[in-house]
Motif scaffolding. Structure first.
Motif, PDB file in Angstrom:
ATOM      1  N   ALA A 107       0.957  -0.846   0.363  1.00 39.79           N
ATOM      2  CA  ALA A 107      -0.052  -0.510  -0.051  1.00 39.79           C
ATOM      3  C   ALA A 107       0.889   1.577   0.185  1.00 39.79           C
ATOM      4  CB  ALA A 107      -1.162  -0.194   1.527  1.00 39.79           C
ATOM      5  N   PRO A 108       0.407   2.802  -0.645  1.00 38.76           N
ATOM      6  CA  PRO A 108       1.465   3.803  -0.887  1.00 38.76           C
ATOM      7  C   PRO A 108       1.372   4.704   0.358  1.00 38.76           C
ATOM      8  CG  PRO A 108      -0.223   3.332  -2.713  1.00 38.76           C
ATOM      9  CD  PRO A 108      -0.466   2.308  -1.766  1.00 38.76           C
ATOM     10  N   ALA A 109       2.836   4.872   1.161  1.00 37.94           N
ATOM     11  CA  ALA A 109       2.357   5.055   2.568  1.00 37.94           C
ATOM     12  C   ALA A 109       3.356   6.500   2.103  1.00 37.94           C
ATOM     13  CB  ALA A 109       3.389   4.397   3.203  1.00 37.94           C
ATOM     14  N   THR A 110       3.310   8.082   2.419  1.00 35.72           N
ATOM     15  CA  THR A 110       3.885   8.420   1.956  1.00 35.72           C
ATOM     16  C   THR A 110       5.781   8.863   3.622  1.00 35.72           C
ATOM     17  OG1 THR A 110       2.645   9.908   2.106  1.00 35.72           O
ATOM     18  CG2 THR A 110       4.434  11.436   2.558  1.00 35.72           C
ATOM     19  N   ASN A 111       5.300   8.396   4.444  1.00 38.16           N
ATOM     20  CA  ASN A 111       6.383   7.772   5.658  1.00 38.16           C
ATOM     21  C   ASN A 111       6.528   6.661   6.125  1.00 38.16           C
ATOM     22  OD1 ASN A 111       6.420  10.412   5.870  1.00 38.16           O
ATOM     23  ND2 ASN A 111       4.349  10.987   7.434  1.00 38.16           N
ATOM     24  N   PRO A 112       7.330   6.275   6.648  1.00 33.79           N
ATOM     25  CA  PRO A 112       8.101   4.616   6.752  1.00 33.79           C
ATOM     26  C   PRO A 112       7.530   4.372   7.881  1.00 33.79           C
ATOM     27  CG  PRO A 112       9.979   6.809   7.011  1.00 33.79           C
ATOM     28  CD  PRO A 112       8.660   7.050   6.587  1.00 33.79           C
ATOM     29  N   SER A 113       7.345   2.922   8.553  1.00 33.58           N
ATOM     30  CA  SER A 113       6.884   2.423   9.759  1.00 33.58           C
ATOM     31  C   SER A 113       7.637   1.002   9.870  1.00 33.58           C
ATOM     32  CB  SER A 113       4.917   2.364   9.385  1.00 33.58           C
ATOM     33  OG  SER A 113       4.454   1.763  10.546  1.00 33.58           O
ATOM     34  N   SER A 114       7.268   0.528  11.323  1.00 29.71           N
ATOM     35  CA  SER A 114       7.001  -0.647  11.291  1.00 29.71           C
ATOM     36  C   SER A 114       6.626  -2.093  10.534  1.00 29.71           C
ATOM     37  CB  SER A 114       7.516  -1.027  12.976  1.00 29.71           C
ATOM     38  OG  SER A 114       6.041  -0.333  13.589  1.00 29.71           O
ATOM     39  N   VAL A 115       5.262  -1.746  10.114  1.00 30.60           N
ATOM     40  CA  VAL A 115       4.660  -2.204   9.782  1.00 30.60           C
ATOM     41  C   VAL A 115       4.747  -2.192   7.730  1.00 30.60           C
ATOM     42  CG1 VAL A 115       2.957  -1.368   9.844  1.00 30.60           C
ATOM     43  CG2 VAL A 115       2.483  -3.611   9.650  1.00 30.60           C
ATOM     44  N   VAL A 116       4.397  -3.008   6.715  1.00 26.03           N
ATOM     45  CA  VAL A 116       4.018  -2.851   5.670  1.00 26.03           C
ATOM     46  C   VAL A 116       3.210  -3.881   5.220  1.00 26.03           C
ATOM     47  CG1 VAL A 116       5.222  -2.986   2.945  1.00 26.03           C
ATOM     48  CG2 VAL A 116       6.540  -2.944   5.063  1.00 26.03           C
ATOM     49  N   ALA A 117       2.121  -3.011   4.289  1.00 23.70           N
ATOM     50  CA  ALA A 117       1.399  -4.122   3.764  1.00 23.70           C
ATOM     51  C   ALA A 117       0.458  -4.236   2.731  1.00 23.70           C
ATOM     52  CB  ALA A 117      -0.535  -3.071   4.875  1.00 23.70           C
ATOM     53  N   PHE A 118       0.454  -5.149   2.578  1.00 26.83           N
ATOM     54  CA  PHE A 118      -0.185  -5.557   0.691  1.00 26.83           C
ATOM     55  C   PHE A 118      -1.897  -6.711   1.064  1.00 26.83           C
ATOM     56  CE2 PHE A 118       4.275  -6.617   1.516  1.00 26.83           C
ATOM     57  CZ  PHE A 118       5.556  -5.843   1.290  1.00 26.83           C
ATOM     58  N   ALA A 119      -1.734  -6.805  -0.354  1.00 25.83           N
ATOM     59  CA  ALA A 119      -3.043  -7.135  -0.415  1.00 25.83           C
ATOM     60  C   ALA A 119      -2.577  -7.861  -1.504  1.00 25.83           C
ATOM     61  CB  ALA A 119      -4.124  -5.956  -1.041  1.00 25.83           C
ATOM     62  N   VAL A 120      -2.688  -9.264  -1.393  1.00 24.29           N
ATOM     63  CA  VAL A 120      -2.145 -10.587  -2.354  1.00 24.29           C
ATOM     64  C   VAL A 120      -3.595 -11.168  -2.590  1.00 24.29           C
ATOM     65  CG1 VAL A 120      -0.480 -12.091  -1.673  1.00 24.29           C
ATOM     66  CG2 VAL A 120      -0.244 -10.182  -0.424  1.00 24.29           C
ATOM     67  N   GLN A 121      -3.404 -11.428  -3.520  1.00 21.24           N
ATOM     68  CA  GLN A 121      -4.557 -12.480  -4.588  1.00 21.24           C
ATOM     69  C   GLN A 121      -4.473 -13.420  -5.153  1.00 21.24           C
ATOM     70  OE1 GLN A 121      -7.611  -9.747  -6.519  1.00 21.24           O
ATOM     71  NE2 GLN A 121      -8.394 -11.871  -6.734  1.00 21.24           N
ATOM     72  N   VAL A 122      -4.115 -14.833  -5.213  1.00 26.21           N
ATOM     73  CA  VAL A 122      -3.479 -15.692  -4.953  1.00 26.21           C
ATOM     74  C   VAL A 122      -4.674 -16.512  -6.109  1.00 26.21           C
ATOM     75  CG1 VAL A 122      -1.780 -15.721  -3.620  1.00 26.21           C
ATOM     76  CG2 VAL A 122      -3.980 -16.893  -3.349  1.00 26.21           C
ATOM     77  N   PRO A 123      -4.641 -17.359  -7.454  1.00 27.05           N
ATOM     78  CA  PRO A 123      -5.401 -17.314  -8.381  1.00 27.05           C
ATOM     79  C   PRO A 123      -6.508 -19.203  -7.925  1.00 27.05           C
ATOM     80  CG  PRO A 123      -3.342 -17.763  -9.020  1.00 27.05           C
ATOM     81  CD  PRO A 123      -3.197 -17.104  -7.970  1.00 27.05           C
ATOM     82  N   SER A 124      -5.219 -19.307  -6.967  1.00 29.77           N
ATOM     83  CA  SER A 124      -5.835 -20.928  -7.218  1.00 29.77           C
ATOM     84  C   SER A 124      -5.294 -21.625  -5.017  1.00 29.77           C
ATOM     85  CB  SER A 124      -5.498 -22.106  -7.755  1.00 29.77           C
ATOM     86  OG  SER A 124      -4.038 -21.444  -7.397  1.00 29.77           O
ATOM     87  N   ALA A 125      -5.536 -22.221  -4.710  1.00 27.41           N
ATOM     88  CA  ALA A 125      -5.208 -23.245  -3.399  1.00 27.41           C
ATOM     89  C   ALA A 125      -4.114 -24.063  -3.225  1.00 27.41           C
ATOM     90  CB  ALA A 125      -6.497 -24.229  -3.236  1.00 27.41           C
ATOM     91  N   GLY A 126      -3.223 -23.589  -2.256  1.00 26.12           N
ATOM     92  CA  GLY A 126      -1.897 -24.553  -2.623  1.00 26.12           C
ATOM     93  C   GLY A 126      -1.423 -23.887  -1.740  1.00 26.12           C
ATOM     94  N   THR A 127       0.032 -23.931  -2.177  1.00 22.19           N
ATOM     95  CA  THR A 127       1.213 -22.947  -0.947  1.00 22.19           C
ATOM     96  C   THR A 127       1.780 -22.370  -1.990  1.00 22.19           C
ATOM     97  OG1 THR A 127       1.634 -25.325   0.679  1.00 22.19           O
ATOM     98  CG2 THR A 127       2.586 -23.631   0.681  1.00 22.19           C
ATOM     99  N   TYR A 128       2.354 -21.538  -1.322  1.00 21.86           N
ATOM    100  CA  TYR A 128       3.126 -19.753  -1.781  1.00 21.86           C
ATOM    101  C   TYR A 128       3.875 -20.218  -1.561  1.00 21.86           C
ATOM    102  CZ  TYR A 128      -0.901 -19.562  -4.868  1.00 21.86           C
ATOM    103  OH  TYR A 128      -1.792 -19.882  -5.997  1.00 21.86           O
TER     104      TYR A 128
END
Length: 316
Positions: free
Chosen positions: A273-294
């Motif tokens: 996610a866009p962030a103007t200032n650094p932080s100790s947490v980084v957020a992602f939105a992850v969309q995978v197409p199928s069940a299984g291990t990544y």
């Protein structure tokens, strides 16, 4: 600039998509911190709360694209197809990966050279810069050993070259991620590299932890993956029991996430996610197409050193 890499583990399952994100450890109503984790490394600051709000906007923004003129670190000018894995073929949409030279012996310095051929059969020389580079190259063993994220140099004739040393014998996958000039979305082409030398079967990654140590940094992954849904994944960073609030921008973001699907090494490159200032947490939105291990490789920069933490996550 130097790099450092470590591996493993599997996070707990995430809440269903669309439900409120779990409260960060230490906040009112939050569950106790999991055994073995450091709650002090995940203190919520004002910057963290800002980033979590941005994460929600990022999920919604995937449907409409980034706002024009954004100056926040992490904004991208070219879209990755977040629900379709890439890198499974040597050609896509008329473009083809032409491998010219590759390492053949483990633990020996070598050159990797290749071209991207366009629909007209000629080497591609026009690229659209994406996250500060014209092309991103990932090389990794088929057992996920020896992960490297590289940035080759291109000559005027369209040939890409980069020095590389592979740690052991066996089969590796090279994955080239790029955007042709004039295109709106990235293309991802892949090819196998076969290397002679000693080979040791890599132990399976643990499946009951969500925290790894990388050069003294505690890296914790919160959230799970659900096939076909945008899943919020948060990566928390701590050091010596304290949050790391001053991550440095790396390739235009405060972190990067590469996901490789077990079985075929299908590739996803996820930006935060866009962030103007650094932080100790980084957020992602992850969309995978199928069940299984990544296999997830989280890259971050601190103290002018790029480090990589590795997790194994099952999407159900």
């Amino acid at each position: 600039m130097t790099t450092s890499t470590t591996r493993h583990t599997t996070p707990p399952a995430a809440a269903p998509a669309g439900s409120p994100a779990a409260a960060p450890p230490g906040s009112p109503g939050a569950a106790p911190a999991p055994t073995g984790r450091r709650p002090t490394s995940r203190i919520v600051t004002a910057a963290t709360l800002t980033l979590l709000v941005a994460a929600a906007g990022f999920v919604a923004g995937r449907a409409t694209g980034p706002a024009a003129g954004t100056s926040a670190v992490g904004g991208s000018t070219a879209a990755h197809a977040g629900h379709v894995v890439g890198g499974l073929g040597v050609s896509q949409d008329g473009y083809r990966l032409d491998l010219l030279d590759a390492p053949t012996t483990a633990e020996a310095a070598a050159e990797l050279a290749f071209r991207i051929l366009g629909p007209d059969g000629a080497p591609l020389t026009g690229y659209r810069r994406n996250h500060e580079r014209d092309l991103h190259l990932v090389v990794v063993g088929r057992d996920f050993a020896g992960y490297q994220h590289l940035h080759p140099q291109r000559d005027p004739a369209g040939t890409w070259r980069v020095g590389i040393t592979l740690p052991g014998g066996g089969a590796y996958r090279m994955i080239a991620d790029f955007v042709p000039a004039g295109a709106d979305t990235s293309l991802t082409l892949g090819a196998d590299l076969l290397v002679t030398g000693g080979y040791t079967i890599r132990p399976a990654a643990p499946v009951d932890e969500a925290t790894v140590l990388v050069d003294g940094y505690t890296v914790t992954l919160d959230g799970g993956l659900r096939p076909g849904e945008a899943s919020q994944v948060l990566v928390w960073l701590g050091r010596d029991g304290e949050p790391v609030p001053d991550l440095e921008p790396y390739l235009g973001s405060f972190g990067h996430l590469v996901a490789l699907r077990h079985g075929d090494l299908g590739y996803l490159h996820v930006h935060p996610a866009p962030a103007t200032n650094p932080s100790s947490v980084v957020a992602f939105a992850v969309q995978v197409p199928s069940a299984g291990t990544y296999q997830l490789f989280f890259e971050f920069q601190h103290g002018q050193v790029v480090r990589t933490a590795e997790f194994s996550v099952t999407a159900i």
